[in-house]
Motif scaffolding. Sequence first.
Motif, PDB file in Angstrom:
ATOM      1  N   LEU A  52       0.835  -1.209   0.000  1.00  0.00           N
ATOM      2  CA  LEU A  52       0.000   0.000   0.000  1.00  0.00           C
ATOM      3  C   LEU A  52       0.864   1.251   0.000  1.00  0.00           C
ATOM      4  CD1 LEU A  52      -2.734  -1.064   2.568  1.00  0.00           C
ATOM      5  CD2 LEU A  52      -3.174  -0.372   0.203  1.00  0.00           C
ATOM      6  N   ARG A  53       1.905   1.240   0.818  1.00  0.00           N
ATOM      7  CA  ARG A  53       2.793   2.409   0.911  1.00  0.00           C
ATOM      8  C   ARG A  53       3.500   2.674  -0.417  1.00  0.00           C
ATOM      9  NH1 ARG A  53       8.091   2.469   4.918  1.00  0.00           N
ATOM     10  NH2 ARG A  53       9.288   4.055   3.806  1.00  0.00           N
ATOM     11  N   ARG A  54       4.041   1.614  -1.031  1.00  0.00           N
ATOM     12  CA  ARG A  54       4.784   1.787  -2.277  1.00  0.00           C
ATOM     13  C   ARG A  54       3.849   2.228  -3.406  1.00  0.00           C
ATOM     14  NH1 ARG A  54       9.392  -1.739  -1.736  1.00  0.00           N
ATOM     15  NH2 ARG A  54      10.528  -0.869   0.048  1.00  0.00           N
ATOM     16  N   LEU A  55       2.663   1.641  -3.470  1.00  0.00           N
ATOM     17  CA  LEU A  55       1.736   2.012  -4.529  1.00  0.00           C
ATOM     18  C   LEU A  55       1.238   3.439  -4.333  1.00  0.00           C
ATOM     19  CD1 LEU A  55       0.223   1.224  -7.056  1.00  0.00           C
ATOM     20  CD2 LEU A  55      -1.544   0.173  -5.627  1.00  0.00           C
ATOM     21  N   ALA A  56       0.968   3.830  -3.098  1.00  0.00           N
ATOM     22  CA  ALA A  56       0.538   5.208  -2.825  1.00  0.00           C
ATOM     23  C   ALA A  56       1.621   6.199  -3.238  1.00  0.00           C
ATOM     24  CB  ALA A  56       0.199   5.375  -1.347  1.00  0.00           C
ATOM     25  N   ALA A 111      -1.088   3.295  10.083  1.00  0.00           N
ATOM     26  CA  ALA A 111      -1.710   4.595  10.341  1.00  0.00           C
ATOM     27  C   ALA A 111      -0.721   5.750  10.214  1.00  0.00           C
ATOM     28  CB  ALA A 111      -2.352   4.597  11.731  1.00  0.00           C
ATOM     29  N   VAL A 112       0.465   5.607  10.780  1.00  0.00           N
ATOM     30  CA  VAL A 112       1.463   6.687  10.707  1.00  0.00           C
ATOM     31  C   VAL A 112       1.852   6.958   9.259  1.00  0.00           C
ATOM     32  CG1 VAL A 112       3.856   7.289  11.264  1.00  0.00           C
ATOM     33  CG2 VAL A 112       2.365   6.324  13.030  1.00  0.00           C
ATOM     34  N   ILE A 113       2.040   5.884   8.507  1.00  0.00           N
ATOM     35  CA  ILE A 113       2.409   6.033   7.097  1.00  0.00           C
ATOM     36  C   ILE A 113       1.286   6.726   6.334  1.00  0.00           C
ATOM     37  CG2 ILE A 113       2.978   4.770   4.983  1.00  0.00           C
ATOM     38  CD1 ILE A 113       4.124   2.557   6.843  1.00  0.00           C
ATOM     39  N   GLY A 114       0.041   6.304   6.595  1.00  0.00           N
ATOM     40  CA  GLY A 114      -1.096   6.893   5.897  1.00  0.00           C
ATOM     41  C   GLY A 114      -1.249   8.375   6.181  1.00  0.00           C
ATOM     42  N   HIS A 115      -1.131   8.772   7.447  1.00  0.00           N
ATOM     43  CA  HIS A 115      -1.240  10.200   7.786  1.00  0.00           C
ATOM     44  C   HIS A 115      -0.092  11.001   7.159  1.00  0.00           C
ATOM     45  CE1 HIS A 115      -4.707  10.241  10.413  1.00  0.00           C
ATOM     46  NE2 HIS A 115      -4.237   9.203  11.088  1.00  0.00           N
ATOM     47  N   THR A 116       1.109  10.411   7.121  1.00  0.00           N
ATOM     48  CA  THR A 116       2.240  11.104   6.492  1.00  0.00           C
ATOM     49  C   THR A 116       1.966  11.342   5.015  1.00  0.00           C
ATOM     50  OG1 THR A 116       3.785  10.039   8.039  1.00  0.00           O
ATOM     51  CG2 THR A 116       4.723  11.033   6.053  1.00  0.00           C
ATOM     52  N   LEU A 117       1.504  10.304   4.334  1.00  0.00           N
ATOM     53  CA  LEU A 117       1.229  10.437   2.900  1.00  0.00           C
ATOM     54  C   LEU A 117       0.111  11.452   2.635  1.00  0.00           C
ATOM     55  CD1 LEU A 117       1.496   6.702   1.791  1.00  0.00           C
ATOM     56  CD2 LEU A 117       3.166   8.516   1.440  1.00  0.00           C
ATOM     57  N   LYS A 118      -0.920  11.443   3.464  1.00  0.00           N
ATOM     58  CA  LYS A 118      -1.983  12.434   3.284  1.00  0.00           C
ATOM     59  C   LYS A 118      -1.468  13.846   3.533  1.00  0.00           C
ATOM     60  CE  LYS A 118      -6.302  11.846   3.967  1.00  0.00           C
ATOM     61  NZ  LYS A 118      -7.652  11.648   4.548  1.00  0.00           N
ATOM     62  N   GLY A 119      -0.535  13.989   4.459  1.00  0.00           N
ATOM     63  CA  GLY A 119       0.080  15.292   4.695  1.00  0.00           C
ATOM     64  C   GLY A 119       0.856  15.769   3.485  1.00  0.00           C
TER      65      GLY A 119
END
Length: 348
Positions: A135-139, A165-173
């Motif tokens: 998910l992280r790499r594709l995002a 969760a931490v990764i997701g919030h970072t990417l949204k930021g």
Amino acid sequence: MMHRRAAIALATLMGLALVVAASAAVIRSKARSDLLSSGEDAYALNAYPKAHRAALEVLKQQPNDRQALLLAARSLSRMSRIDRAEPLFERAGPPFGTEDLHARADGFLNIGRRDEAAEIYRQLLDQAPEDVLALRRLAALEIARDNVPEATRLADRLIGIADGAVIGHTLKGVIAYNGGVFEESAEEFEQVLTLDPNLVEMPLNPRQMFWGYLANSLLNLGRSSDASRHLRRALNDHPEDASFMDLLARCYEHEGKLDQAVQCWQLASSWDPGLPSPWLNLGNAALRDGDPNEAVRLLGKAAELAPEAPEPCYGLSLAYRRLGQREKAEHYQRLANQRKSGTAPQSP
């Protein structure tokens, strides 16, 4: 009687041959097992050449051994040898495990073939929907392609997974910051700090990127005191980081603390003399203080370091005008206008 004895002897010989054949098969099986075990251990330790060699030894004897084919293919992919890895994956054939797919996707990603990597990550997520790394790499790939809706959807999926969760919030930021939505970016990065105060799980590399995004977001919102608080922590973690000191100076400038701002810009210029921004701001400060000669020196340095930026030339135009050097003032005014429109030469 003689026929009976001959038959017994033949049966005995055949039995011995079968025993020998069976023993040889056991030995071959043991050798195969040992080679594959050592290869998998090497692969787990990121010793990919060693893992590849072990797989090749098995394939010399058993060219269609699927486990050996996959080990060799994964190892080659991890070494970015996609040209050799993909034929082996094809020989092995599906279904592929998650590690097989990760190795393939990472191999394509490492050589810049992003579309193929993205497709394999999607296959992986069909198989393992909560695979955080996929998910992280594709995002990240979707962010690079400026596919904001899909990148946001993937970031939200990460936020819904405890380990993501931490990764997701970072990417949204990052997505919000790139879109100029600074209130949302600040909220997301502050949420990261709430969940991960020591930034252990935060994925940005180098870590300084996180503090830069957060401080700039807060500055754009006029929250200079919050930005300076985070920047002081960033400077504690990363001493003598000129970019952070430059941002801290901007915080002081926004708060009207010009003397402190100048001190910070002086420090930043000494820590990284190649950073244009402190020289520009020190030059502008010299103009404010009524010292056009010093402004010319400082702004000239900024113009040299940022040969396409119009701001140093605007400052130089003002400085030379105050010195009564009209021709130079007009020259730098023209140059600033050219740089702003993108038609300027590379050097003054």
